[in-house]
Design a protein around this motif. Sequence first.
Motif, PDB file in Angstrom:
ATOM      1  N   TYR A 149       4.221  50.707  -8.796  1.00  0.00           N
ATOM      2  CA  TYR A 149       4.178  50.252  -7.402  1.00  0.00           C
ATOM      3  C   TYR A 149       5.103  51.106  -6.549  1.00  0.00           C
ATOM      4  O   TYR A 149       6.130  51.614  -7.015  1.00  0.00           O
ATOM      5  CB  TYR A 149       4.606  48.781  -7.298  1.00  0.00           C
ATOM      6  CG  TYR A 149       5.963  48.517  -7.921  1.00  0.00           C
ATOM      7  CD1 TYR A 149       7.139  48.839  -7.271  1.00  0.00           C
ATOM      8  CD2 TYR A 149       6.055  47.975  -9.198  1.00  0.00           C
ATOM      9  CE1 TYR A 149       8.374  48.635  -7.860  1.00  0.00           C
ATOM     10  CE2 TYR A 149       7.293  47.757  -9.797  1.00  0.00           C
ATOM     11  CZ  TYR A 149       8.447  48.095  -9.112  1.00  0.00           C
ATOM     12  OH  TYR A 149       9.666  47.897  -9.711  1.00  0.00           O
ATOM     13  N   GLU A 150       4.757  51.258  -5.275  1.00  0.00           N
ATOM     14  CA  GLU A 150       5.633  51.855  -4.268  1.00  0.00           C
ATOM     15  C   GLU A 150       5.362  51.136  -2.943  1.00  0.00           C
ATOM     16  O   GLU A 150       4.325  51.346  -2.315  1.00  0.00           O
ATOM     17  CB  GLU A 150       5.380  53.362  -4.109  1.00  0.00           C
ATOM     18  CG  GLU A 150       5.713  54.178  -5.338  1.00  0.00           C
ATOM     19  CD  GLU A 150       5.680  55.682  -5.078  1.00  0.00           C
ATOM     20  OE1 GLU A 150       5.507  56.096  -3.909  1.00  0.00           O
ATOM     21  OE2 GLU A 150       5.823  56.445  -6.062  1.00  0.00           O
ATOM     22  N   ALA A 151       6.274  50.290  -2.514  1.00  0.00           N
ATOM     23  CA  ALA A 151       6.130  49.563  -1.250  1.00  0.00           C
ATOM     24  C   ALA A 151       6.411  50.495  -0.077  1.00  0.00           C
ATOM     25  O   ALA A 151       7.373  51.277  -0.128  1.00  0.00           O
ATOM     26  CB  ALA A 151       7.085  48.382  -1.221  1.00  0.00           C
ATOM     27  N   GLU A 152       5.608  50.400   0.980  1.00  0.00           N
ATOM     28  CA  GLU A 152       5.760  51.335   2.097  1.00  0.00           C
ATOM     29  C   GLU A 152       5.418  50.694   3.442  1.00  0.00           C
ATOM     30  O   GLU A 152       4.555  49.816   3.525  1.00  0.00           O
ATOM     31  CB  GLU A 152       4.857  52.561   1.896  1.00  0.00           C
ATOM     32  CG  GLU A 152       4.964  53.153   0.498  1.00  0.00           C
ATOM     33  CD  GLU A 152       4.772  54.650   0.447  1.00  0.00           C
ATOM     34  OE1 GLU A 152       4.509  55.262   1.493  1.00  0.00           O
ATOM     35  OE2 GLU A 152       4.899  55.203  -0.674  1.00  0.00           O
ATOM     36  N   LEU A 153       6.076  51.178   4.487  1.00  0.00           N
ATOM     37  CA  LEU A 153       5.646  50.934   5.859  1.00  0.00           C
ATOM     38  C   LEU A 153       4.513  51.900   6.165  1.00  0.00           C
ATOM     39  O   LEU A 153       4.618  53.100   5.893  1.00  0.00           O
ATOM     40  CB  LEU A 153       6.800  51.171   6.835  1.00  0.00           C
ATOM     41  CG  LEU A 153       6.425  51.148   8.329  1.00  0.00           C
ATOM     42  CD1 LEU A 153       6.053  49.740   8.771  1.00  0.00           C
ATOM     43  CD2 LEU A 153       7.563  51.709   9.179  1.00  0.00           C
ATOM     44  N   VAL A 154       3.417  51.378   6.729  1.00  0.00           N
ATOM     45  CA  VAL A 154       2.265  52.209   7.062  1.00  0.00           C
ATOM     46  C   VAL A 154       2.112  52.285   8.574  1.00  0.00           C
ATOM     47  O   VAL A 154       2.197  51.271   9.275  1.00  0.00           O
ATOM     48  CB  VAL A 154       0.974  51.660   6.427  1.00  0.00           C
ATOM     49  CG1 VAL A 154      -0.210  52.573   6.745  1.00  0.00           C
ATOM     50  CG2 VAL A 154       1.146  51.508   4.924  1.00  0.00           C
ATOM     51  N   VAL A 155       1.893  53.495   9.065  1.00  0.00           N
ATOM     52  CA  VAL A 155       1.697  53.759  10.487  1.00  0.00           C
ATOM     53  C   VAL A 155       0.217  54.025  10.740  1.00  0.00           C
ATOM     54  O   VAL A 155      -0.388  54.862  10.052  1.00  0.00           O
ATOM     55  CB  VAL A 155       2.531  54.975  10.947  1.00  0.00           C
ATOM     56  CG1 VAL A 155       2.267  55.299  12.411  1.00  0.00           C
ATOM     57  CG2 VAL A 155       4.015  54.717  10.705  1.00  0.00           C
ATOM     58  N   ALA A 156      -0.370  53.320  11.696  1.00  0.00           N
ATOM     59  CA  ALA A 156      -1.764  53.526  12.077  1.00  0.00           C
ATOM     60  C   ALA A 156      -1.803  54.327  13.381  1.00  0.00           C
ATOM     61  O   ALA A 156      -1.210  53.924  14.383  1.00  0.00           O
ATOM     62  CB  ALA A 156      -2.467  52.187  12.261  1.00  0.00           C
ATOM     63  N   ILE A 183      -0.572  56.753   7.971  1.00  0.00           N
ATOM     64  CA  ILE A 183       0.547  57.474   7.376  1.00  0.00           C
ATOM     65  C   ILE A 183       1.391  56.480   6.576  1.00  0.00           C
ATOM     66  O   ILE A 183       1.982  55.550   7.145  1.00  0.00           O
ATOM     67  CB  ILE A 183       1.428  58.169   8.428  1.00  0.00           C
ATOM     68  CG1 ILE A 183       0.594  59.081   9.320  1.00  0.00           C
ATOM     69  CG2 ILE A 183       2.536  58.966   7.742  1.00  0.00           C
ATOM     70  CD1 ILE A 183       1.384  59.671  10.489  1.00  0.00           C
ATOM     71  N   TYR A 184       1.421  56.657   5.265  1.00  0.00           N
ATOM     72  CA  TYR A 184       2.296  55.872   4.400  1.00  0.00           C
ATOM     73  C   TYR A 184       3.647  56.600   4.379  1.00  0.00           C
ATOM     74  O   TYR A 184       3.728  57.764   3.987  1.00  0.00           O
ATOM     75  CB  TYR A 184       1.700  55.765   2.997  1.00  0.00           C
ATOM     76  CG  TYR A 184       0.558  54.779   2.886  1.00  0.00           C
ATOM     77  CD1 TYR A 184       0.640  53.681   2.033  1.00  0.00           C
ATOM     78  CD2 TYR A 184      -0.611  54.931   3.627  1.00  0.00           C
ATOM     79  CE1 TYR A 184      -0.405  52.767   1.908  1.00  0.00           C
ATOM     80  CE2 TYR A 184      -1.661  54.022   3.521  1.00  0.00           C
ATOM     81  CZ  TYR A 184      -1.550  52.945   2.662  1.00  0.00           C
ATOM     82  OH  TYR A 184      -2.588  52.038   2.552  1.00  0.00           O
ATOM     83  N   THR A 185       4.712  55.912   4.808  1.00  0.00           N
ATOM     84  CA  THR A 185       5.949  56.592   5.192  1.00  0.00           C
ATOM     85  C   THR A 185       6.967  56.780   4.079  1.00  0.00           C
ATOM     86  O   THR A 185       8.063  57.276   4.333  1.00  0.00           O
ATOM     87  CB  THR A 185       6.618  55.846   6.356  1.00  0.00           C
ATOM     88  OG1 THR A 185       6.929  54.498   5.947  1.00  0.00           O
ATOM     89  CG2 THR A 185       5.721  55.820   7.591  1.00  0.00           C
ATOM     90  N   PHE A 233      -2.494  59.911   4.905  1.00  0.00           N
ATOM     91  CA  PHE A 233      -1.412  60.840   4.602  1.00  0.00           C
ATOM     92  C   PHE A 233      -0.227  60.048   4.058  1.00  0.00           C
ATOM     93  O   PHE A 233       0.085  58.965   4.556  1.00  0.00           O
ATOM     94  CB  PHE A 233      -0.966  61.595   5.862  1.00  0.00           C
ATOM     95  CG  PHE A 233      -2.016  62.474   6.467  1.00  0.00           C
ATOM     96  CD1 PHE A 233      -2.257  63.744   5.959  1.00  0.00           C
ATOM     97  CD2 PHE A 233      -2.759  62.046   7.554  1.00  0.00           C
ATOM     98  CE1 PHE A 233      -3.224  64.568   6.520  1.00  0.00           C
ATOM     99  CE2 PHE A 233      -3.730  62.860   8.128  1.00  0.00           C
ATOM    100  CZ  PHE A 233      -3.960  64.127   7.598  1.00  0.00           C
ATOM    101  N   CYS A 234       0.447  60.591   3.061  1.00  0.00           N
ATOM    102  CA  CYS A 234       1.605  59.925   2.465  1.00  0.00           C
ATOM    103  C   CYS A 234       2.798  60.872   2.476  1.00  0.00           C
ATOM    104  O   CYS A 234       2.657  62.058   2.168  1.00  0.00           O
ATOM    105  CB  CYS A 234       1.306  59.521   1.029  1.00  0.00           C
ATOM    106  SG  CYS A 234      -0.123  58.436   0.830  1.00  0.00           S
ATOM    107  N   VAL A 235       3.953  60.334   2.818  1.00  0.00           N
ATOM    108  CA  VAL A 235       5.193  61.107   2.828  1.00  0.00           C
ATOM    109  C   VAL A 235       5.901  60.918   1.494  1.00  0.00           C
ATOM    110  O   VAL A 235       6.080  59.789   1.032  1.00  0.00           O
ATOM    111  CB  VAL A 235       6.124  60.662   3.970  1.00  0.00           C
ATOM    112  CG1 VAL A 235       7.361  61.552   4.035  1.00  0.00           C
ATOM    113  CG2 VAL A 235       5.391  60.676   5.303  1.00  0.00           C
ATOM    114  N   GLY A 236       6.284  62.009   0.870  1.00  0.00           N
ATOM    115  CA  GLY A 236       6.984  61.933  -0.410  1.00  0.00           C
ATOM    116  C   GLY A 236       8.489  61.863  -0.236  1.00  0.00           C
ATOM    117  O   GLY A 236       9.057  62.496   0.647  1.00  0.00           O
TER     118      GLY A 236
END
Length: 230
Positions: free
Chosen positions: A76-83, A194-196, A26-29
């Motif tokens: 590119y889009e750098a993101e914090l990812v939640v597992a 979850i890509y934040t 899941f990715c947050v926009g």
Amino acid sequence: MQITLPPPVVAAVAGTDTGFPVRRVFCVGRNYAEHAREMGRDPDREPPFFFSKWAETVVPDGTTIPYPQATKNFHYEAELVVAIGKAGRNISVDAALDHVFGYATGLDMTRRDLQLEARSQGRPWDTGKNVEQSSPLGLIHPASQIGHLNKGAIRLTVNGAVKQSADLADLIWPVADIVSFLSGLYQIEPGDLIYTGTPAGVGPVVSGDEMVVEIDALTPLKIKVGDPVA
């Protein structure tokens, strides 16, 4: 006729050889105010929204990803990812972090021209976002080892030049809020990622470029862009 399925996607976890089997992505926009503005949106009026990607879009640190077909503007889009490590539905914000297994650096690679064309016509973003090898993922660090991340620098460089630089404290919807909100739409499950969201400064890459994502307390993610898809 025998059909051979690809192996399941298992992400690397710090301190273990067992790994993290990826279930859904899941990715947050538009979850950083400055990025929302650079995409032409008002960050103060929008609740969190999500789009999804195949688990097979997840590739590990060190991968050379091909420049995808049907685009001339690969971003590119750098993101914090939640597992996610624990299932739940309609989770309160106060309880949300109990469902988080760990955190990683990530990239949400985007065929921006296709995304913007779809957006202008009121269509889904799938062709712009859900692209093979478009969700690179760094080493997952268990929250039991590093704690929960609500602040800390996030930075992306391309060939050594800084392109994105912000702080996790700038997230419009922090991790607990994201997990809680998403669990009101779906039952979240172990294996979900979850890509934040990404900070301002998104931009294009070309074949030969090297991207590095760094987030405080996490292992950097290094990804190269390879030749175009034949």
